[in-house]
Design a protein around this motif. Structure first.
Motif, short mmCIF file in Angstrom:
data_model
loop_
_atom_site.label_atom_id
_atom_site.label_comp_id
_atom_site.label_asym_id
_atom_site.label_seq_id
_atom_site.Cartn_x
_atom_site.Cartn_y
_atom_site.Cartn_z
N LEU A 257 38.83 30.68 36.60
CA LEU A 257 39.81 31.00 37.82
C LEU A 257 41.26 30.88 37.55
O LEU A 257 42.14 31.78 37.76
CB LEU A 257 39.62 30.28 39.07
CG LEU A 257 38.25 30.60 39.83
CD1 LEU A 257 37.94 29.37 40.73
CD2 LEU A 257 37.98 31.87 40.44
N ALA A 258 41.44 29.96 36.58
CA ALA A 258 43.03 29.81 36.09
C ALA A 258 43.23 30.80 35.06
O ALA A 258 44.42 31.32 35.16
CB ALA A 258 43.14 28.51 35.40
N GLU A 259 42.27 31.03 34.32
CA GLU A 259 42.43 32.40 33.24
C GLU A 259 42.82 33.66 34.09
O GLU A 259 43.73 34.48 33.61
CB GLU A 259 41.47 32.67 32.31
CG GLU A 259 41.41 33.71 31.44
CD GLU A 259 40.31 33.84 30.63
OE1 GLU A 259 40.11 34.93 29.98
OE2 GLU A 259 39.32 32.97 30.43
N GLN A 260 42.06 33.92 35.18
CA GLN A 260 42.24 35.12 35.93
C GLN A 260 43.72 34.97 36.54
O GLN A 260 44.29 36.05 36.44
CB GLN A 260 41.20 35.33 37.09
CG GLN A 260 41.28 36.53 38.00
CD GLN A 260 40.81 37.68 37.17
OE1 GLN A 260 40.82 37.70 36.04
NE2 GLN A 260 40.19 38.48 37.95
N ASN A 261 44.02 34.09 37.06
CA ASN A 261 45.39 33.92 37.74
C ASN A 261 46.43 33.88 36.60
O ASN A 261 47.69 34.61 36.71
CB ASN A 261 45.55 32.64 38.25
CG ASN A 261 45.19 32.69 39.94
OD1 ASN A 261 45.74 33.16 40.81
ND2 ASN A 261 43.84 32.52 39.93
N GLY A 262 46.25 33.30 35.39
CA GLY A 262 46.99 33.28 34.17
C GLY A 262 47.32 34.73 33.83
O GLY A 262 48.48 35.11 33.32
#
Length: 432
Positions: A398-403
């Protein structure tokens, strides 16, 4: 549990918490001793015990997101968070059972024929009406078009609640060249059509009956029990036109966000339960090393309790805030954007991990007495680890998607911010 702790870790009352939600939450709190006393047996049989299943059904847990027209409560997001968290205080598997029921109301987006078929069939049924397994997974079952329907076989993992459910909704892959469509779909199976495998032997959430389902030889599934996955999101949005209650004023996106909220509410409840158990045990247990009359006298235990309380309050405030936002925007007829949904999903997953950290802190502080299988704290530790390992609420993806968004890269196409849209081409990195 000391009275002074209780008001600090429980939820602040919300304008979106209804009388029906409060009443169900309080019924669940009354059931905490029963549920907790049966949790170890539930782990042994890898399912909820008959007594707990009956109690949850009678309380209205499996009807809380069903339409008013079906005799359900159709609760909104904040109500559901409160109920699931209250169950989590007792036992993670019982809370997971309620969370699964929240997501399974989405079967109302299927073909009207099968929805009506299920409605009639489950009148008087004790437990969830339907289980879902491997709907959006990478590996699903197989389907071939036939006259009037589909020939289906396969194996589907993580069918949570399957030993208690009457029907199953499972994912299938098919040849779009032969049948048209996207190549991915769902079919609904009757209980007699699939086998439940004895493969749910796990470290946590053992009482959730999340076994695999299997169909070895082709079975026939009529067309009205099939839906192409491409049709699923818009159909989710349309079900609010057909049913009454707060849950069915939500958009399709809000429905999926409520599922995410309810899953993270499990860890919130377990953290609250762990803190209450810690307070009870710290008062009566003696330290193994330092010469205090009780663990509660130790400064390190006092600091751990305070830190855990802060972590739980912070995580709870995040989860409750977004539940209120779902209800508020639903009431105002406003939608969430892709970026908002993605950001909220990450924040919720992070909150769940904060709750897990609080549980671990409390277990480590109390020490070896917590490892006994009779101690609820060790179960909270194991169950929380399994919840936060779930693919839909893992922080790093999820952090990667937001990043990607933050760094100007095109995000991956997702359903509910956490599940990939199968059959849709994903953007490639400049390196290929």
């Amino acid at each position: 549990m000391p009275e002074s702790l209780a008001p600090e870790v429980r939820a602040v009352e919300s304008t979106w918490l209804t009388d029906a939600g409060r009443q169900l939450r309080e019924r669940i709190r009354d059931l905490v001793p029963l549920i907790r006393s049966q949790a170890r047996e539930g782990e042994r049989i890898a399912a909820l015990t008959p007594e707990v299943l009956q109690a949850l059904d009678e309380a209205g847990v499996y009807r809380m997101t069903m339409p008013v027209e079906w005799g359900g409560s159709a609760l909104g997001a904040r109500d559901i968070v409160e109920v699931v968290a209250a169950l989590g205080e007792a036992d993670g598997s019982a809370a997971w059972s309620a969370f699964v029921g929240v997501g399974l109301r989405n079967f109302l987006a299927l073909q009207p024929g099968v929805v009506e078929e299920i409605r009639k069939d489950v009148e008087g049924w004790v437990g969830p009406a339907l289980v879902a397994a491997s709907v959006f997974a990478t590996t699903v079952g197989n389907a071939r078009k036939a006259d009037g329907g589909w020939l289906v076989n396969g194996r589907w993992a993580f069918g949570s609640g399957c030993r208690h459910a009457r029907w199953a909704m499972v994912g299938v892959a098919f040849d779009p060249g032969q049948a048209g469509g996207s190549g991915r779909g769902v079919v609904v199976l009757e209980r007699e059509q699939f086998e439940i495998l004895d493969d749910w032997h796990v470290m946590g959430l053992s009482g959730t009956s999340s076994n695999s389902l299997r169909v070895v030889e082709d079975i026939f599934v009529p067309d009205h029990r099939f839906l192409d996955l491409v049709e699923f999101p818009p159909r989710l949005d349309r079900i609010r036109r057909h049913y009454s209650g707060a849950a069915f004023r939500q958009s399709g996106r809000a429905l999926l966000m409520t599922v995410a909220l309810s899953s993270t509410a499990i860890t919130l409840g377990m953290a609250r339960g762990a803190l209450s158990c810690f307070a009870e045990q710290a008062i009566r247990r003696k330290p193994f090393t330092l010469p205090y009359p009780g663990v509660a006298e130790m400064a390190s235990a006092q600091v751990a309790a305070g830190r855990a309380q802060a972590m739980i309050v912070l995580a709870g405030s995040t989860i409750e805030r977004y539940a209120d936002q779902v209800d508020a925007r639903t009431d105002a007829g406003l939608e969430f954007g892709d970026d908002e949904e993605s950001e909220i999903s990450l924040a919720l997953a992070y909150a769940a991990n904060v709750c897990e950290d609080a549980i671990n802190l409390l277990q480590k502080t109390l020490g070896s007495s917590t490892v006994a299988l009779s101690n609820p704290i060790q179960r909270f530790v194991r169950d929380a680890r399994v919840v936060t390992s779930h693919g839909a609420i893992r922080v790093d993806p999820l952090a990667e998607q937001n990043g990607r968004r933050l760094l100007g890269l095109k995000p991956f196409p997702m359903v509910g911010a956490a599940v990939p849209q199968r059959g849709v081409n994903v953007p490639r990195s400049p390196q290929g």
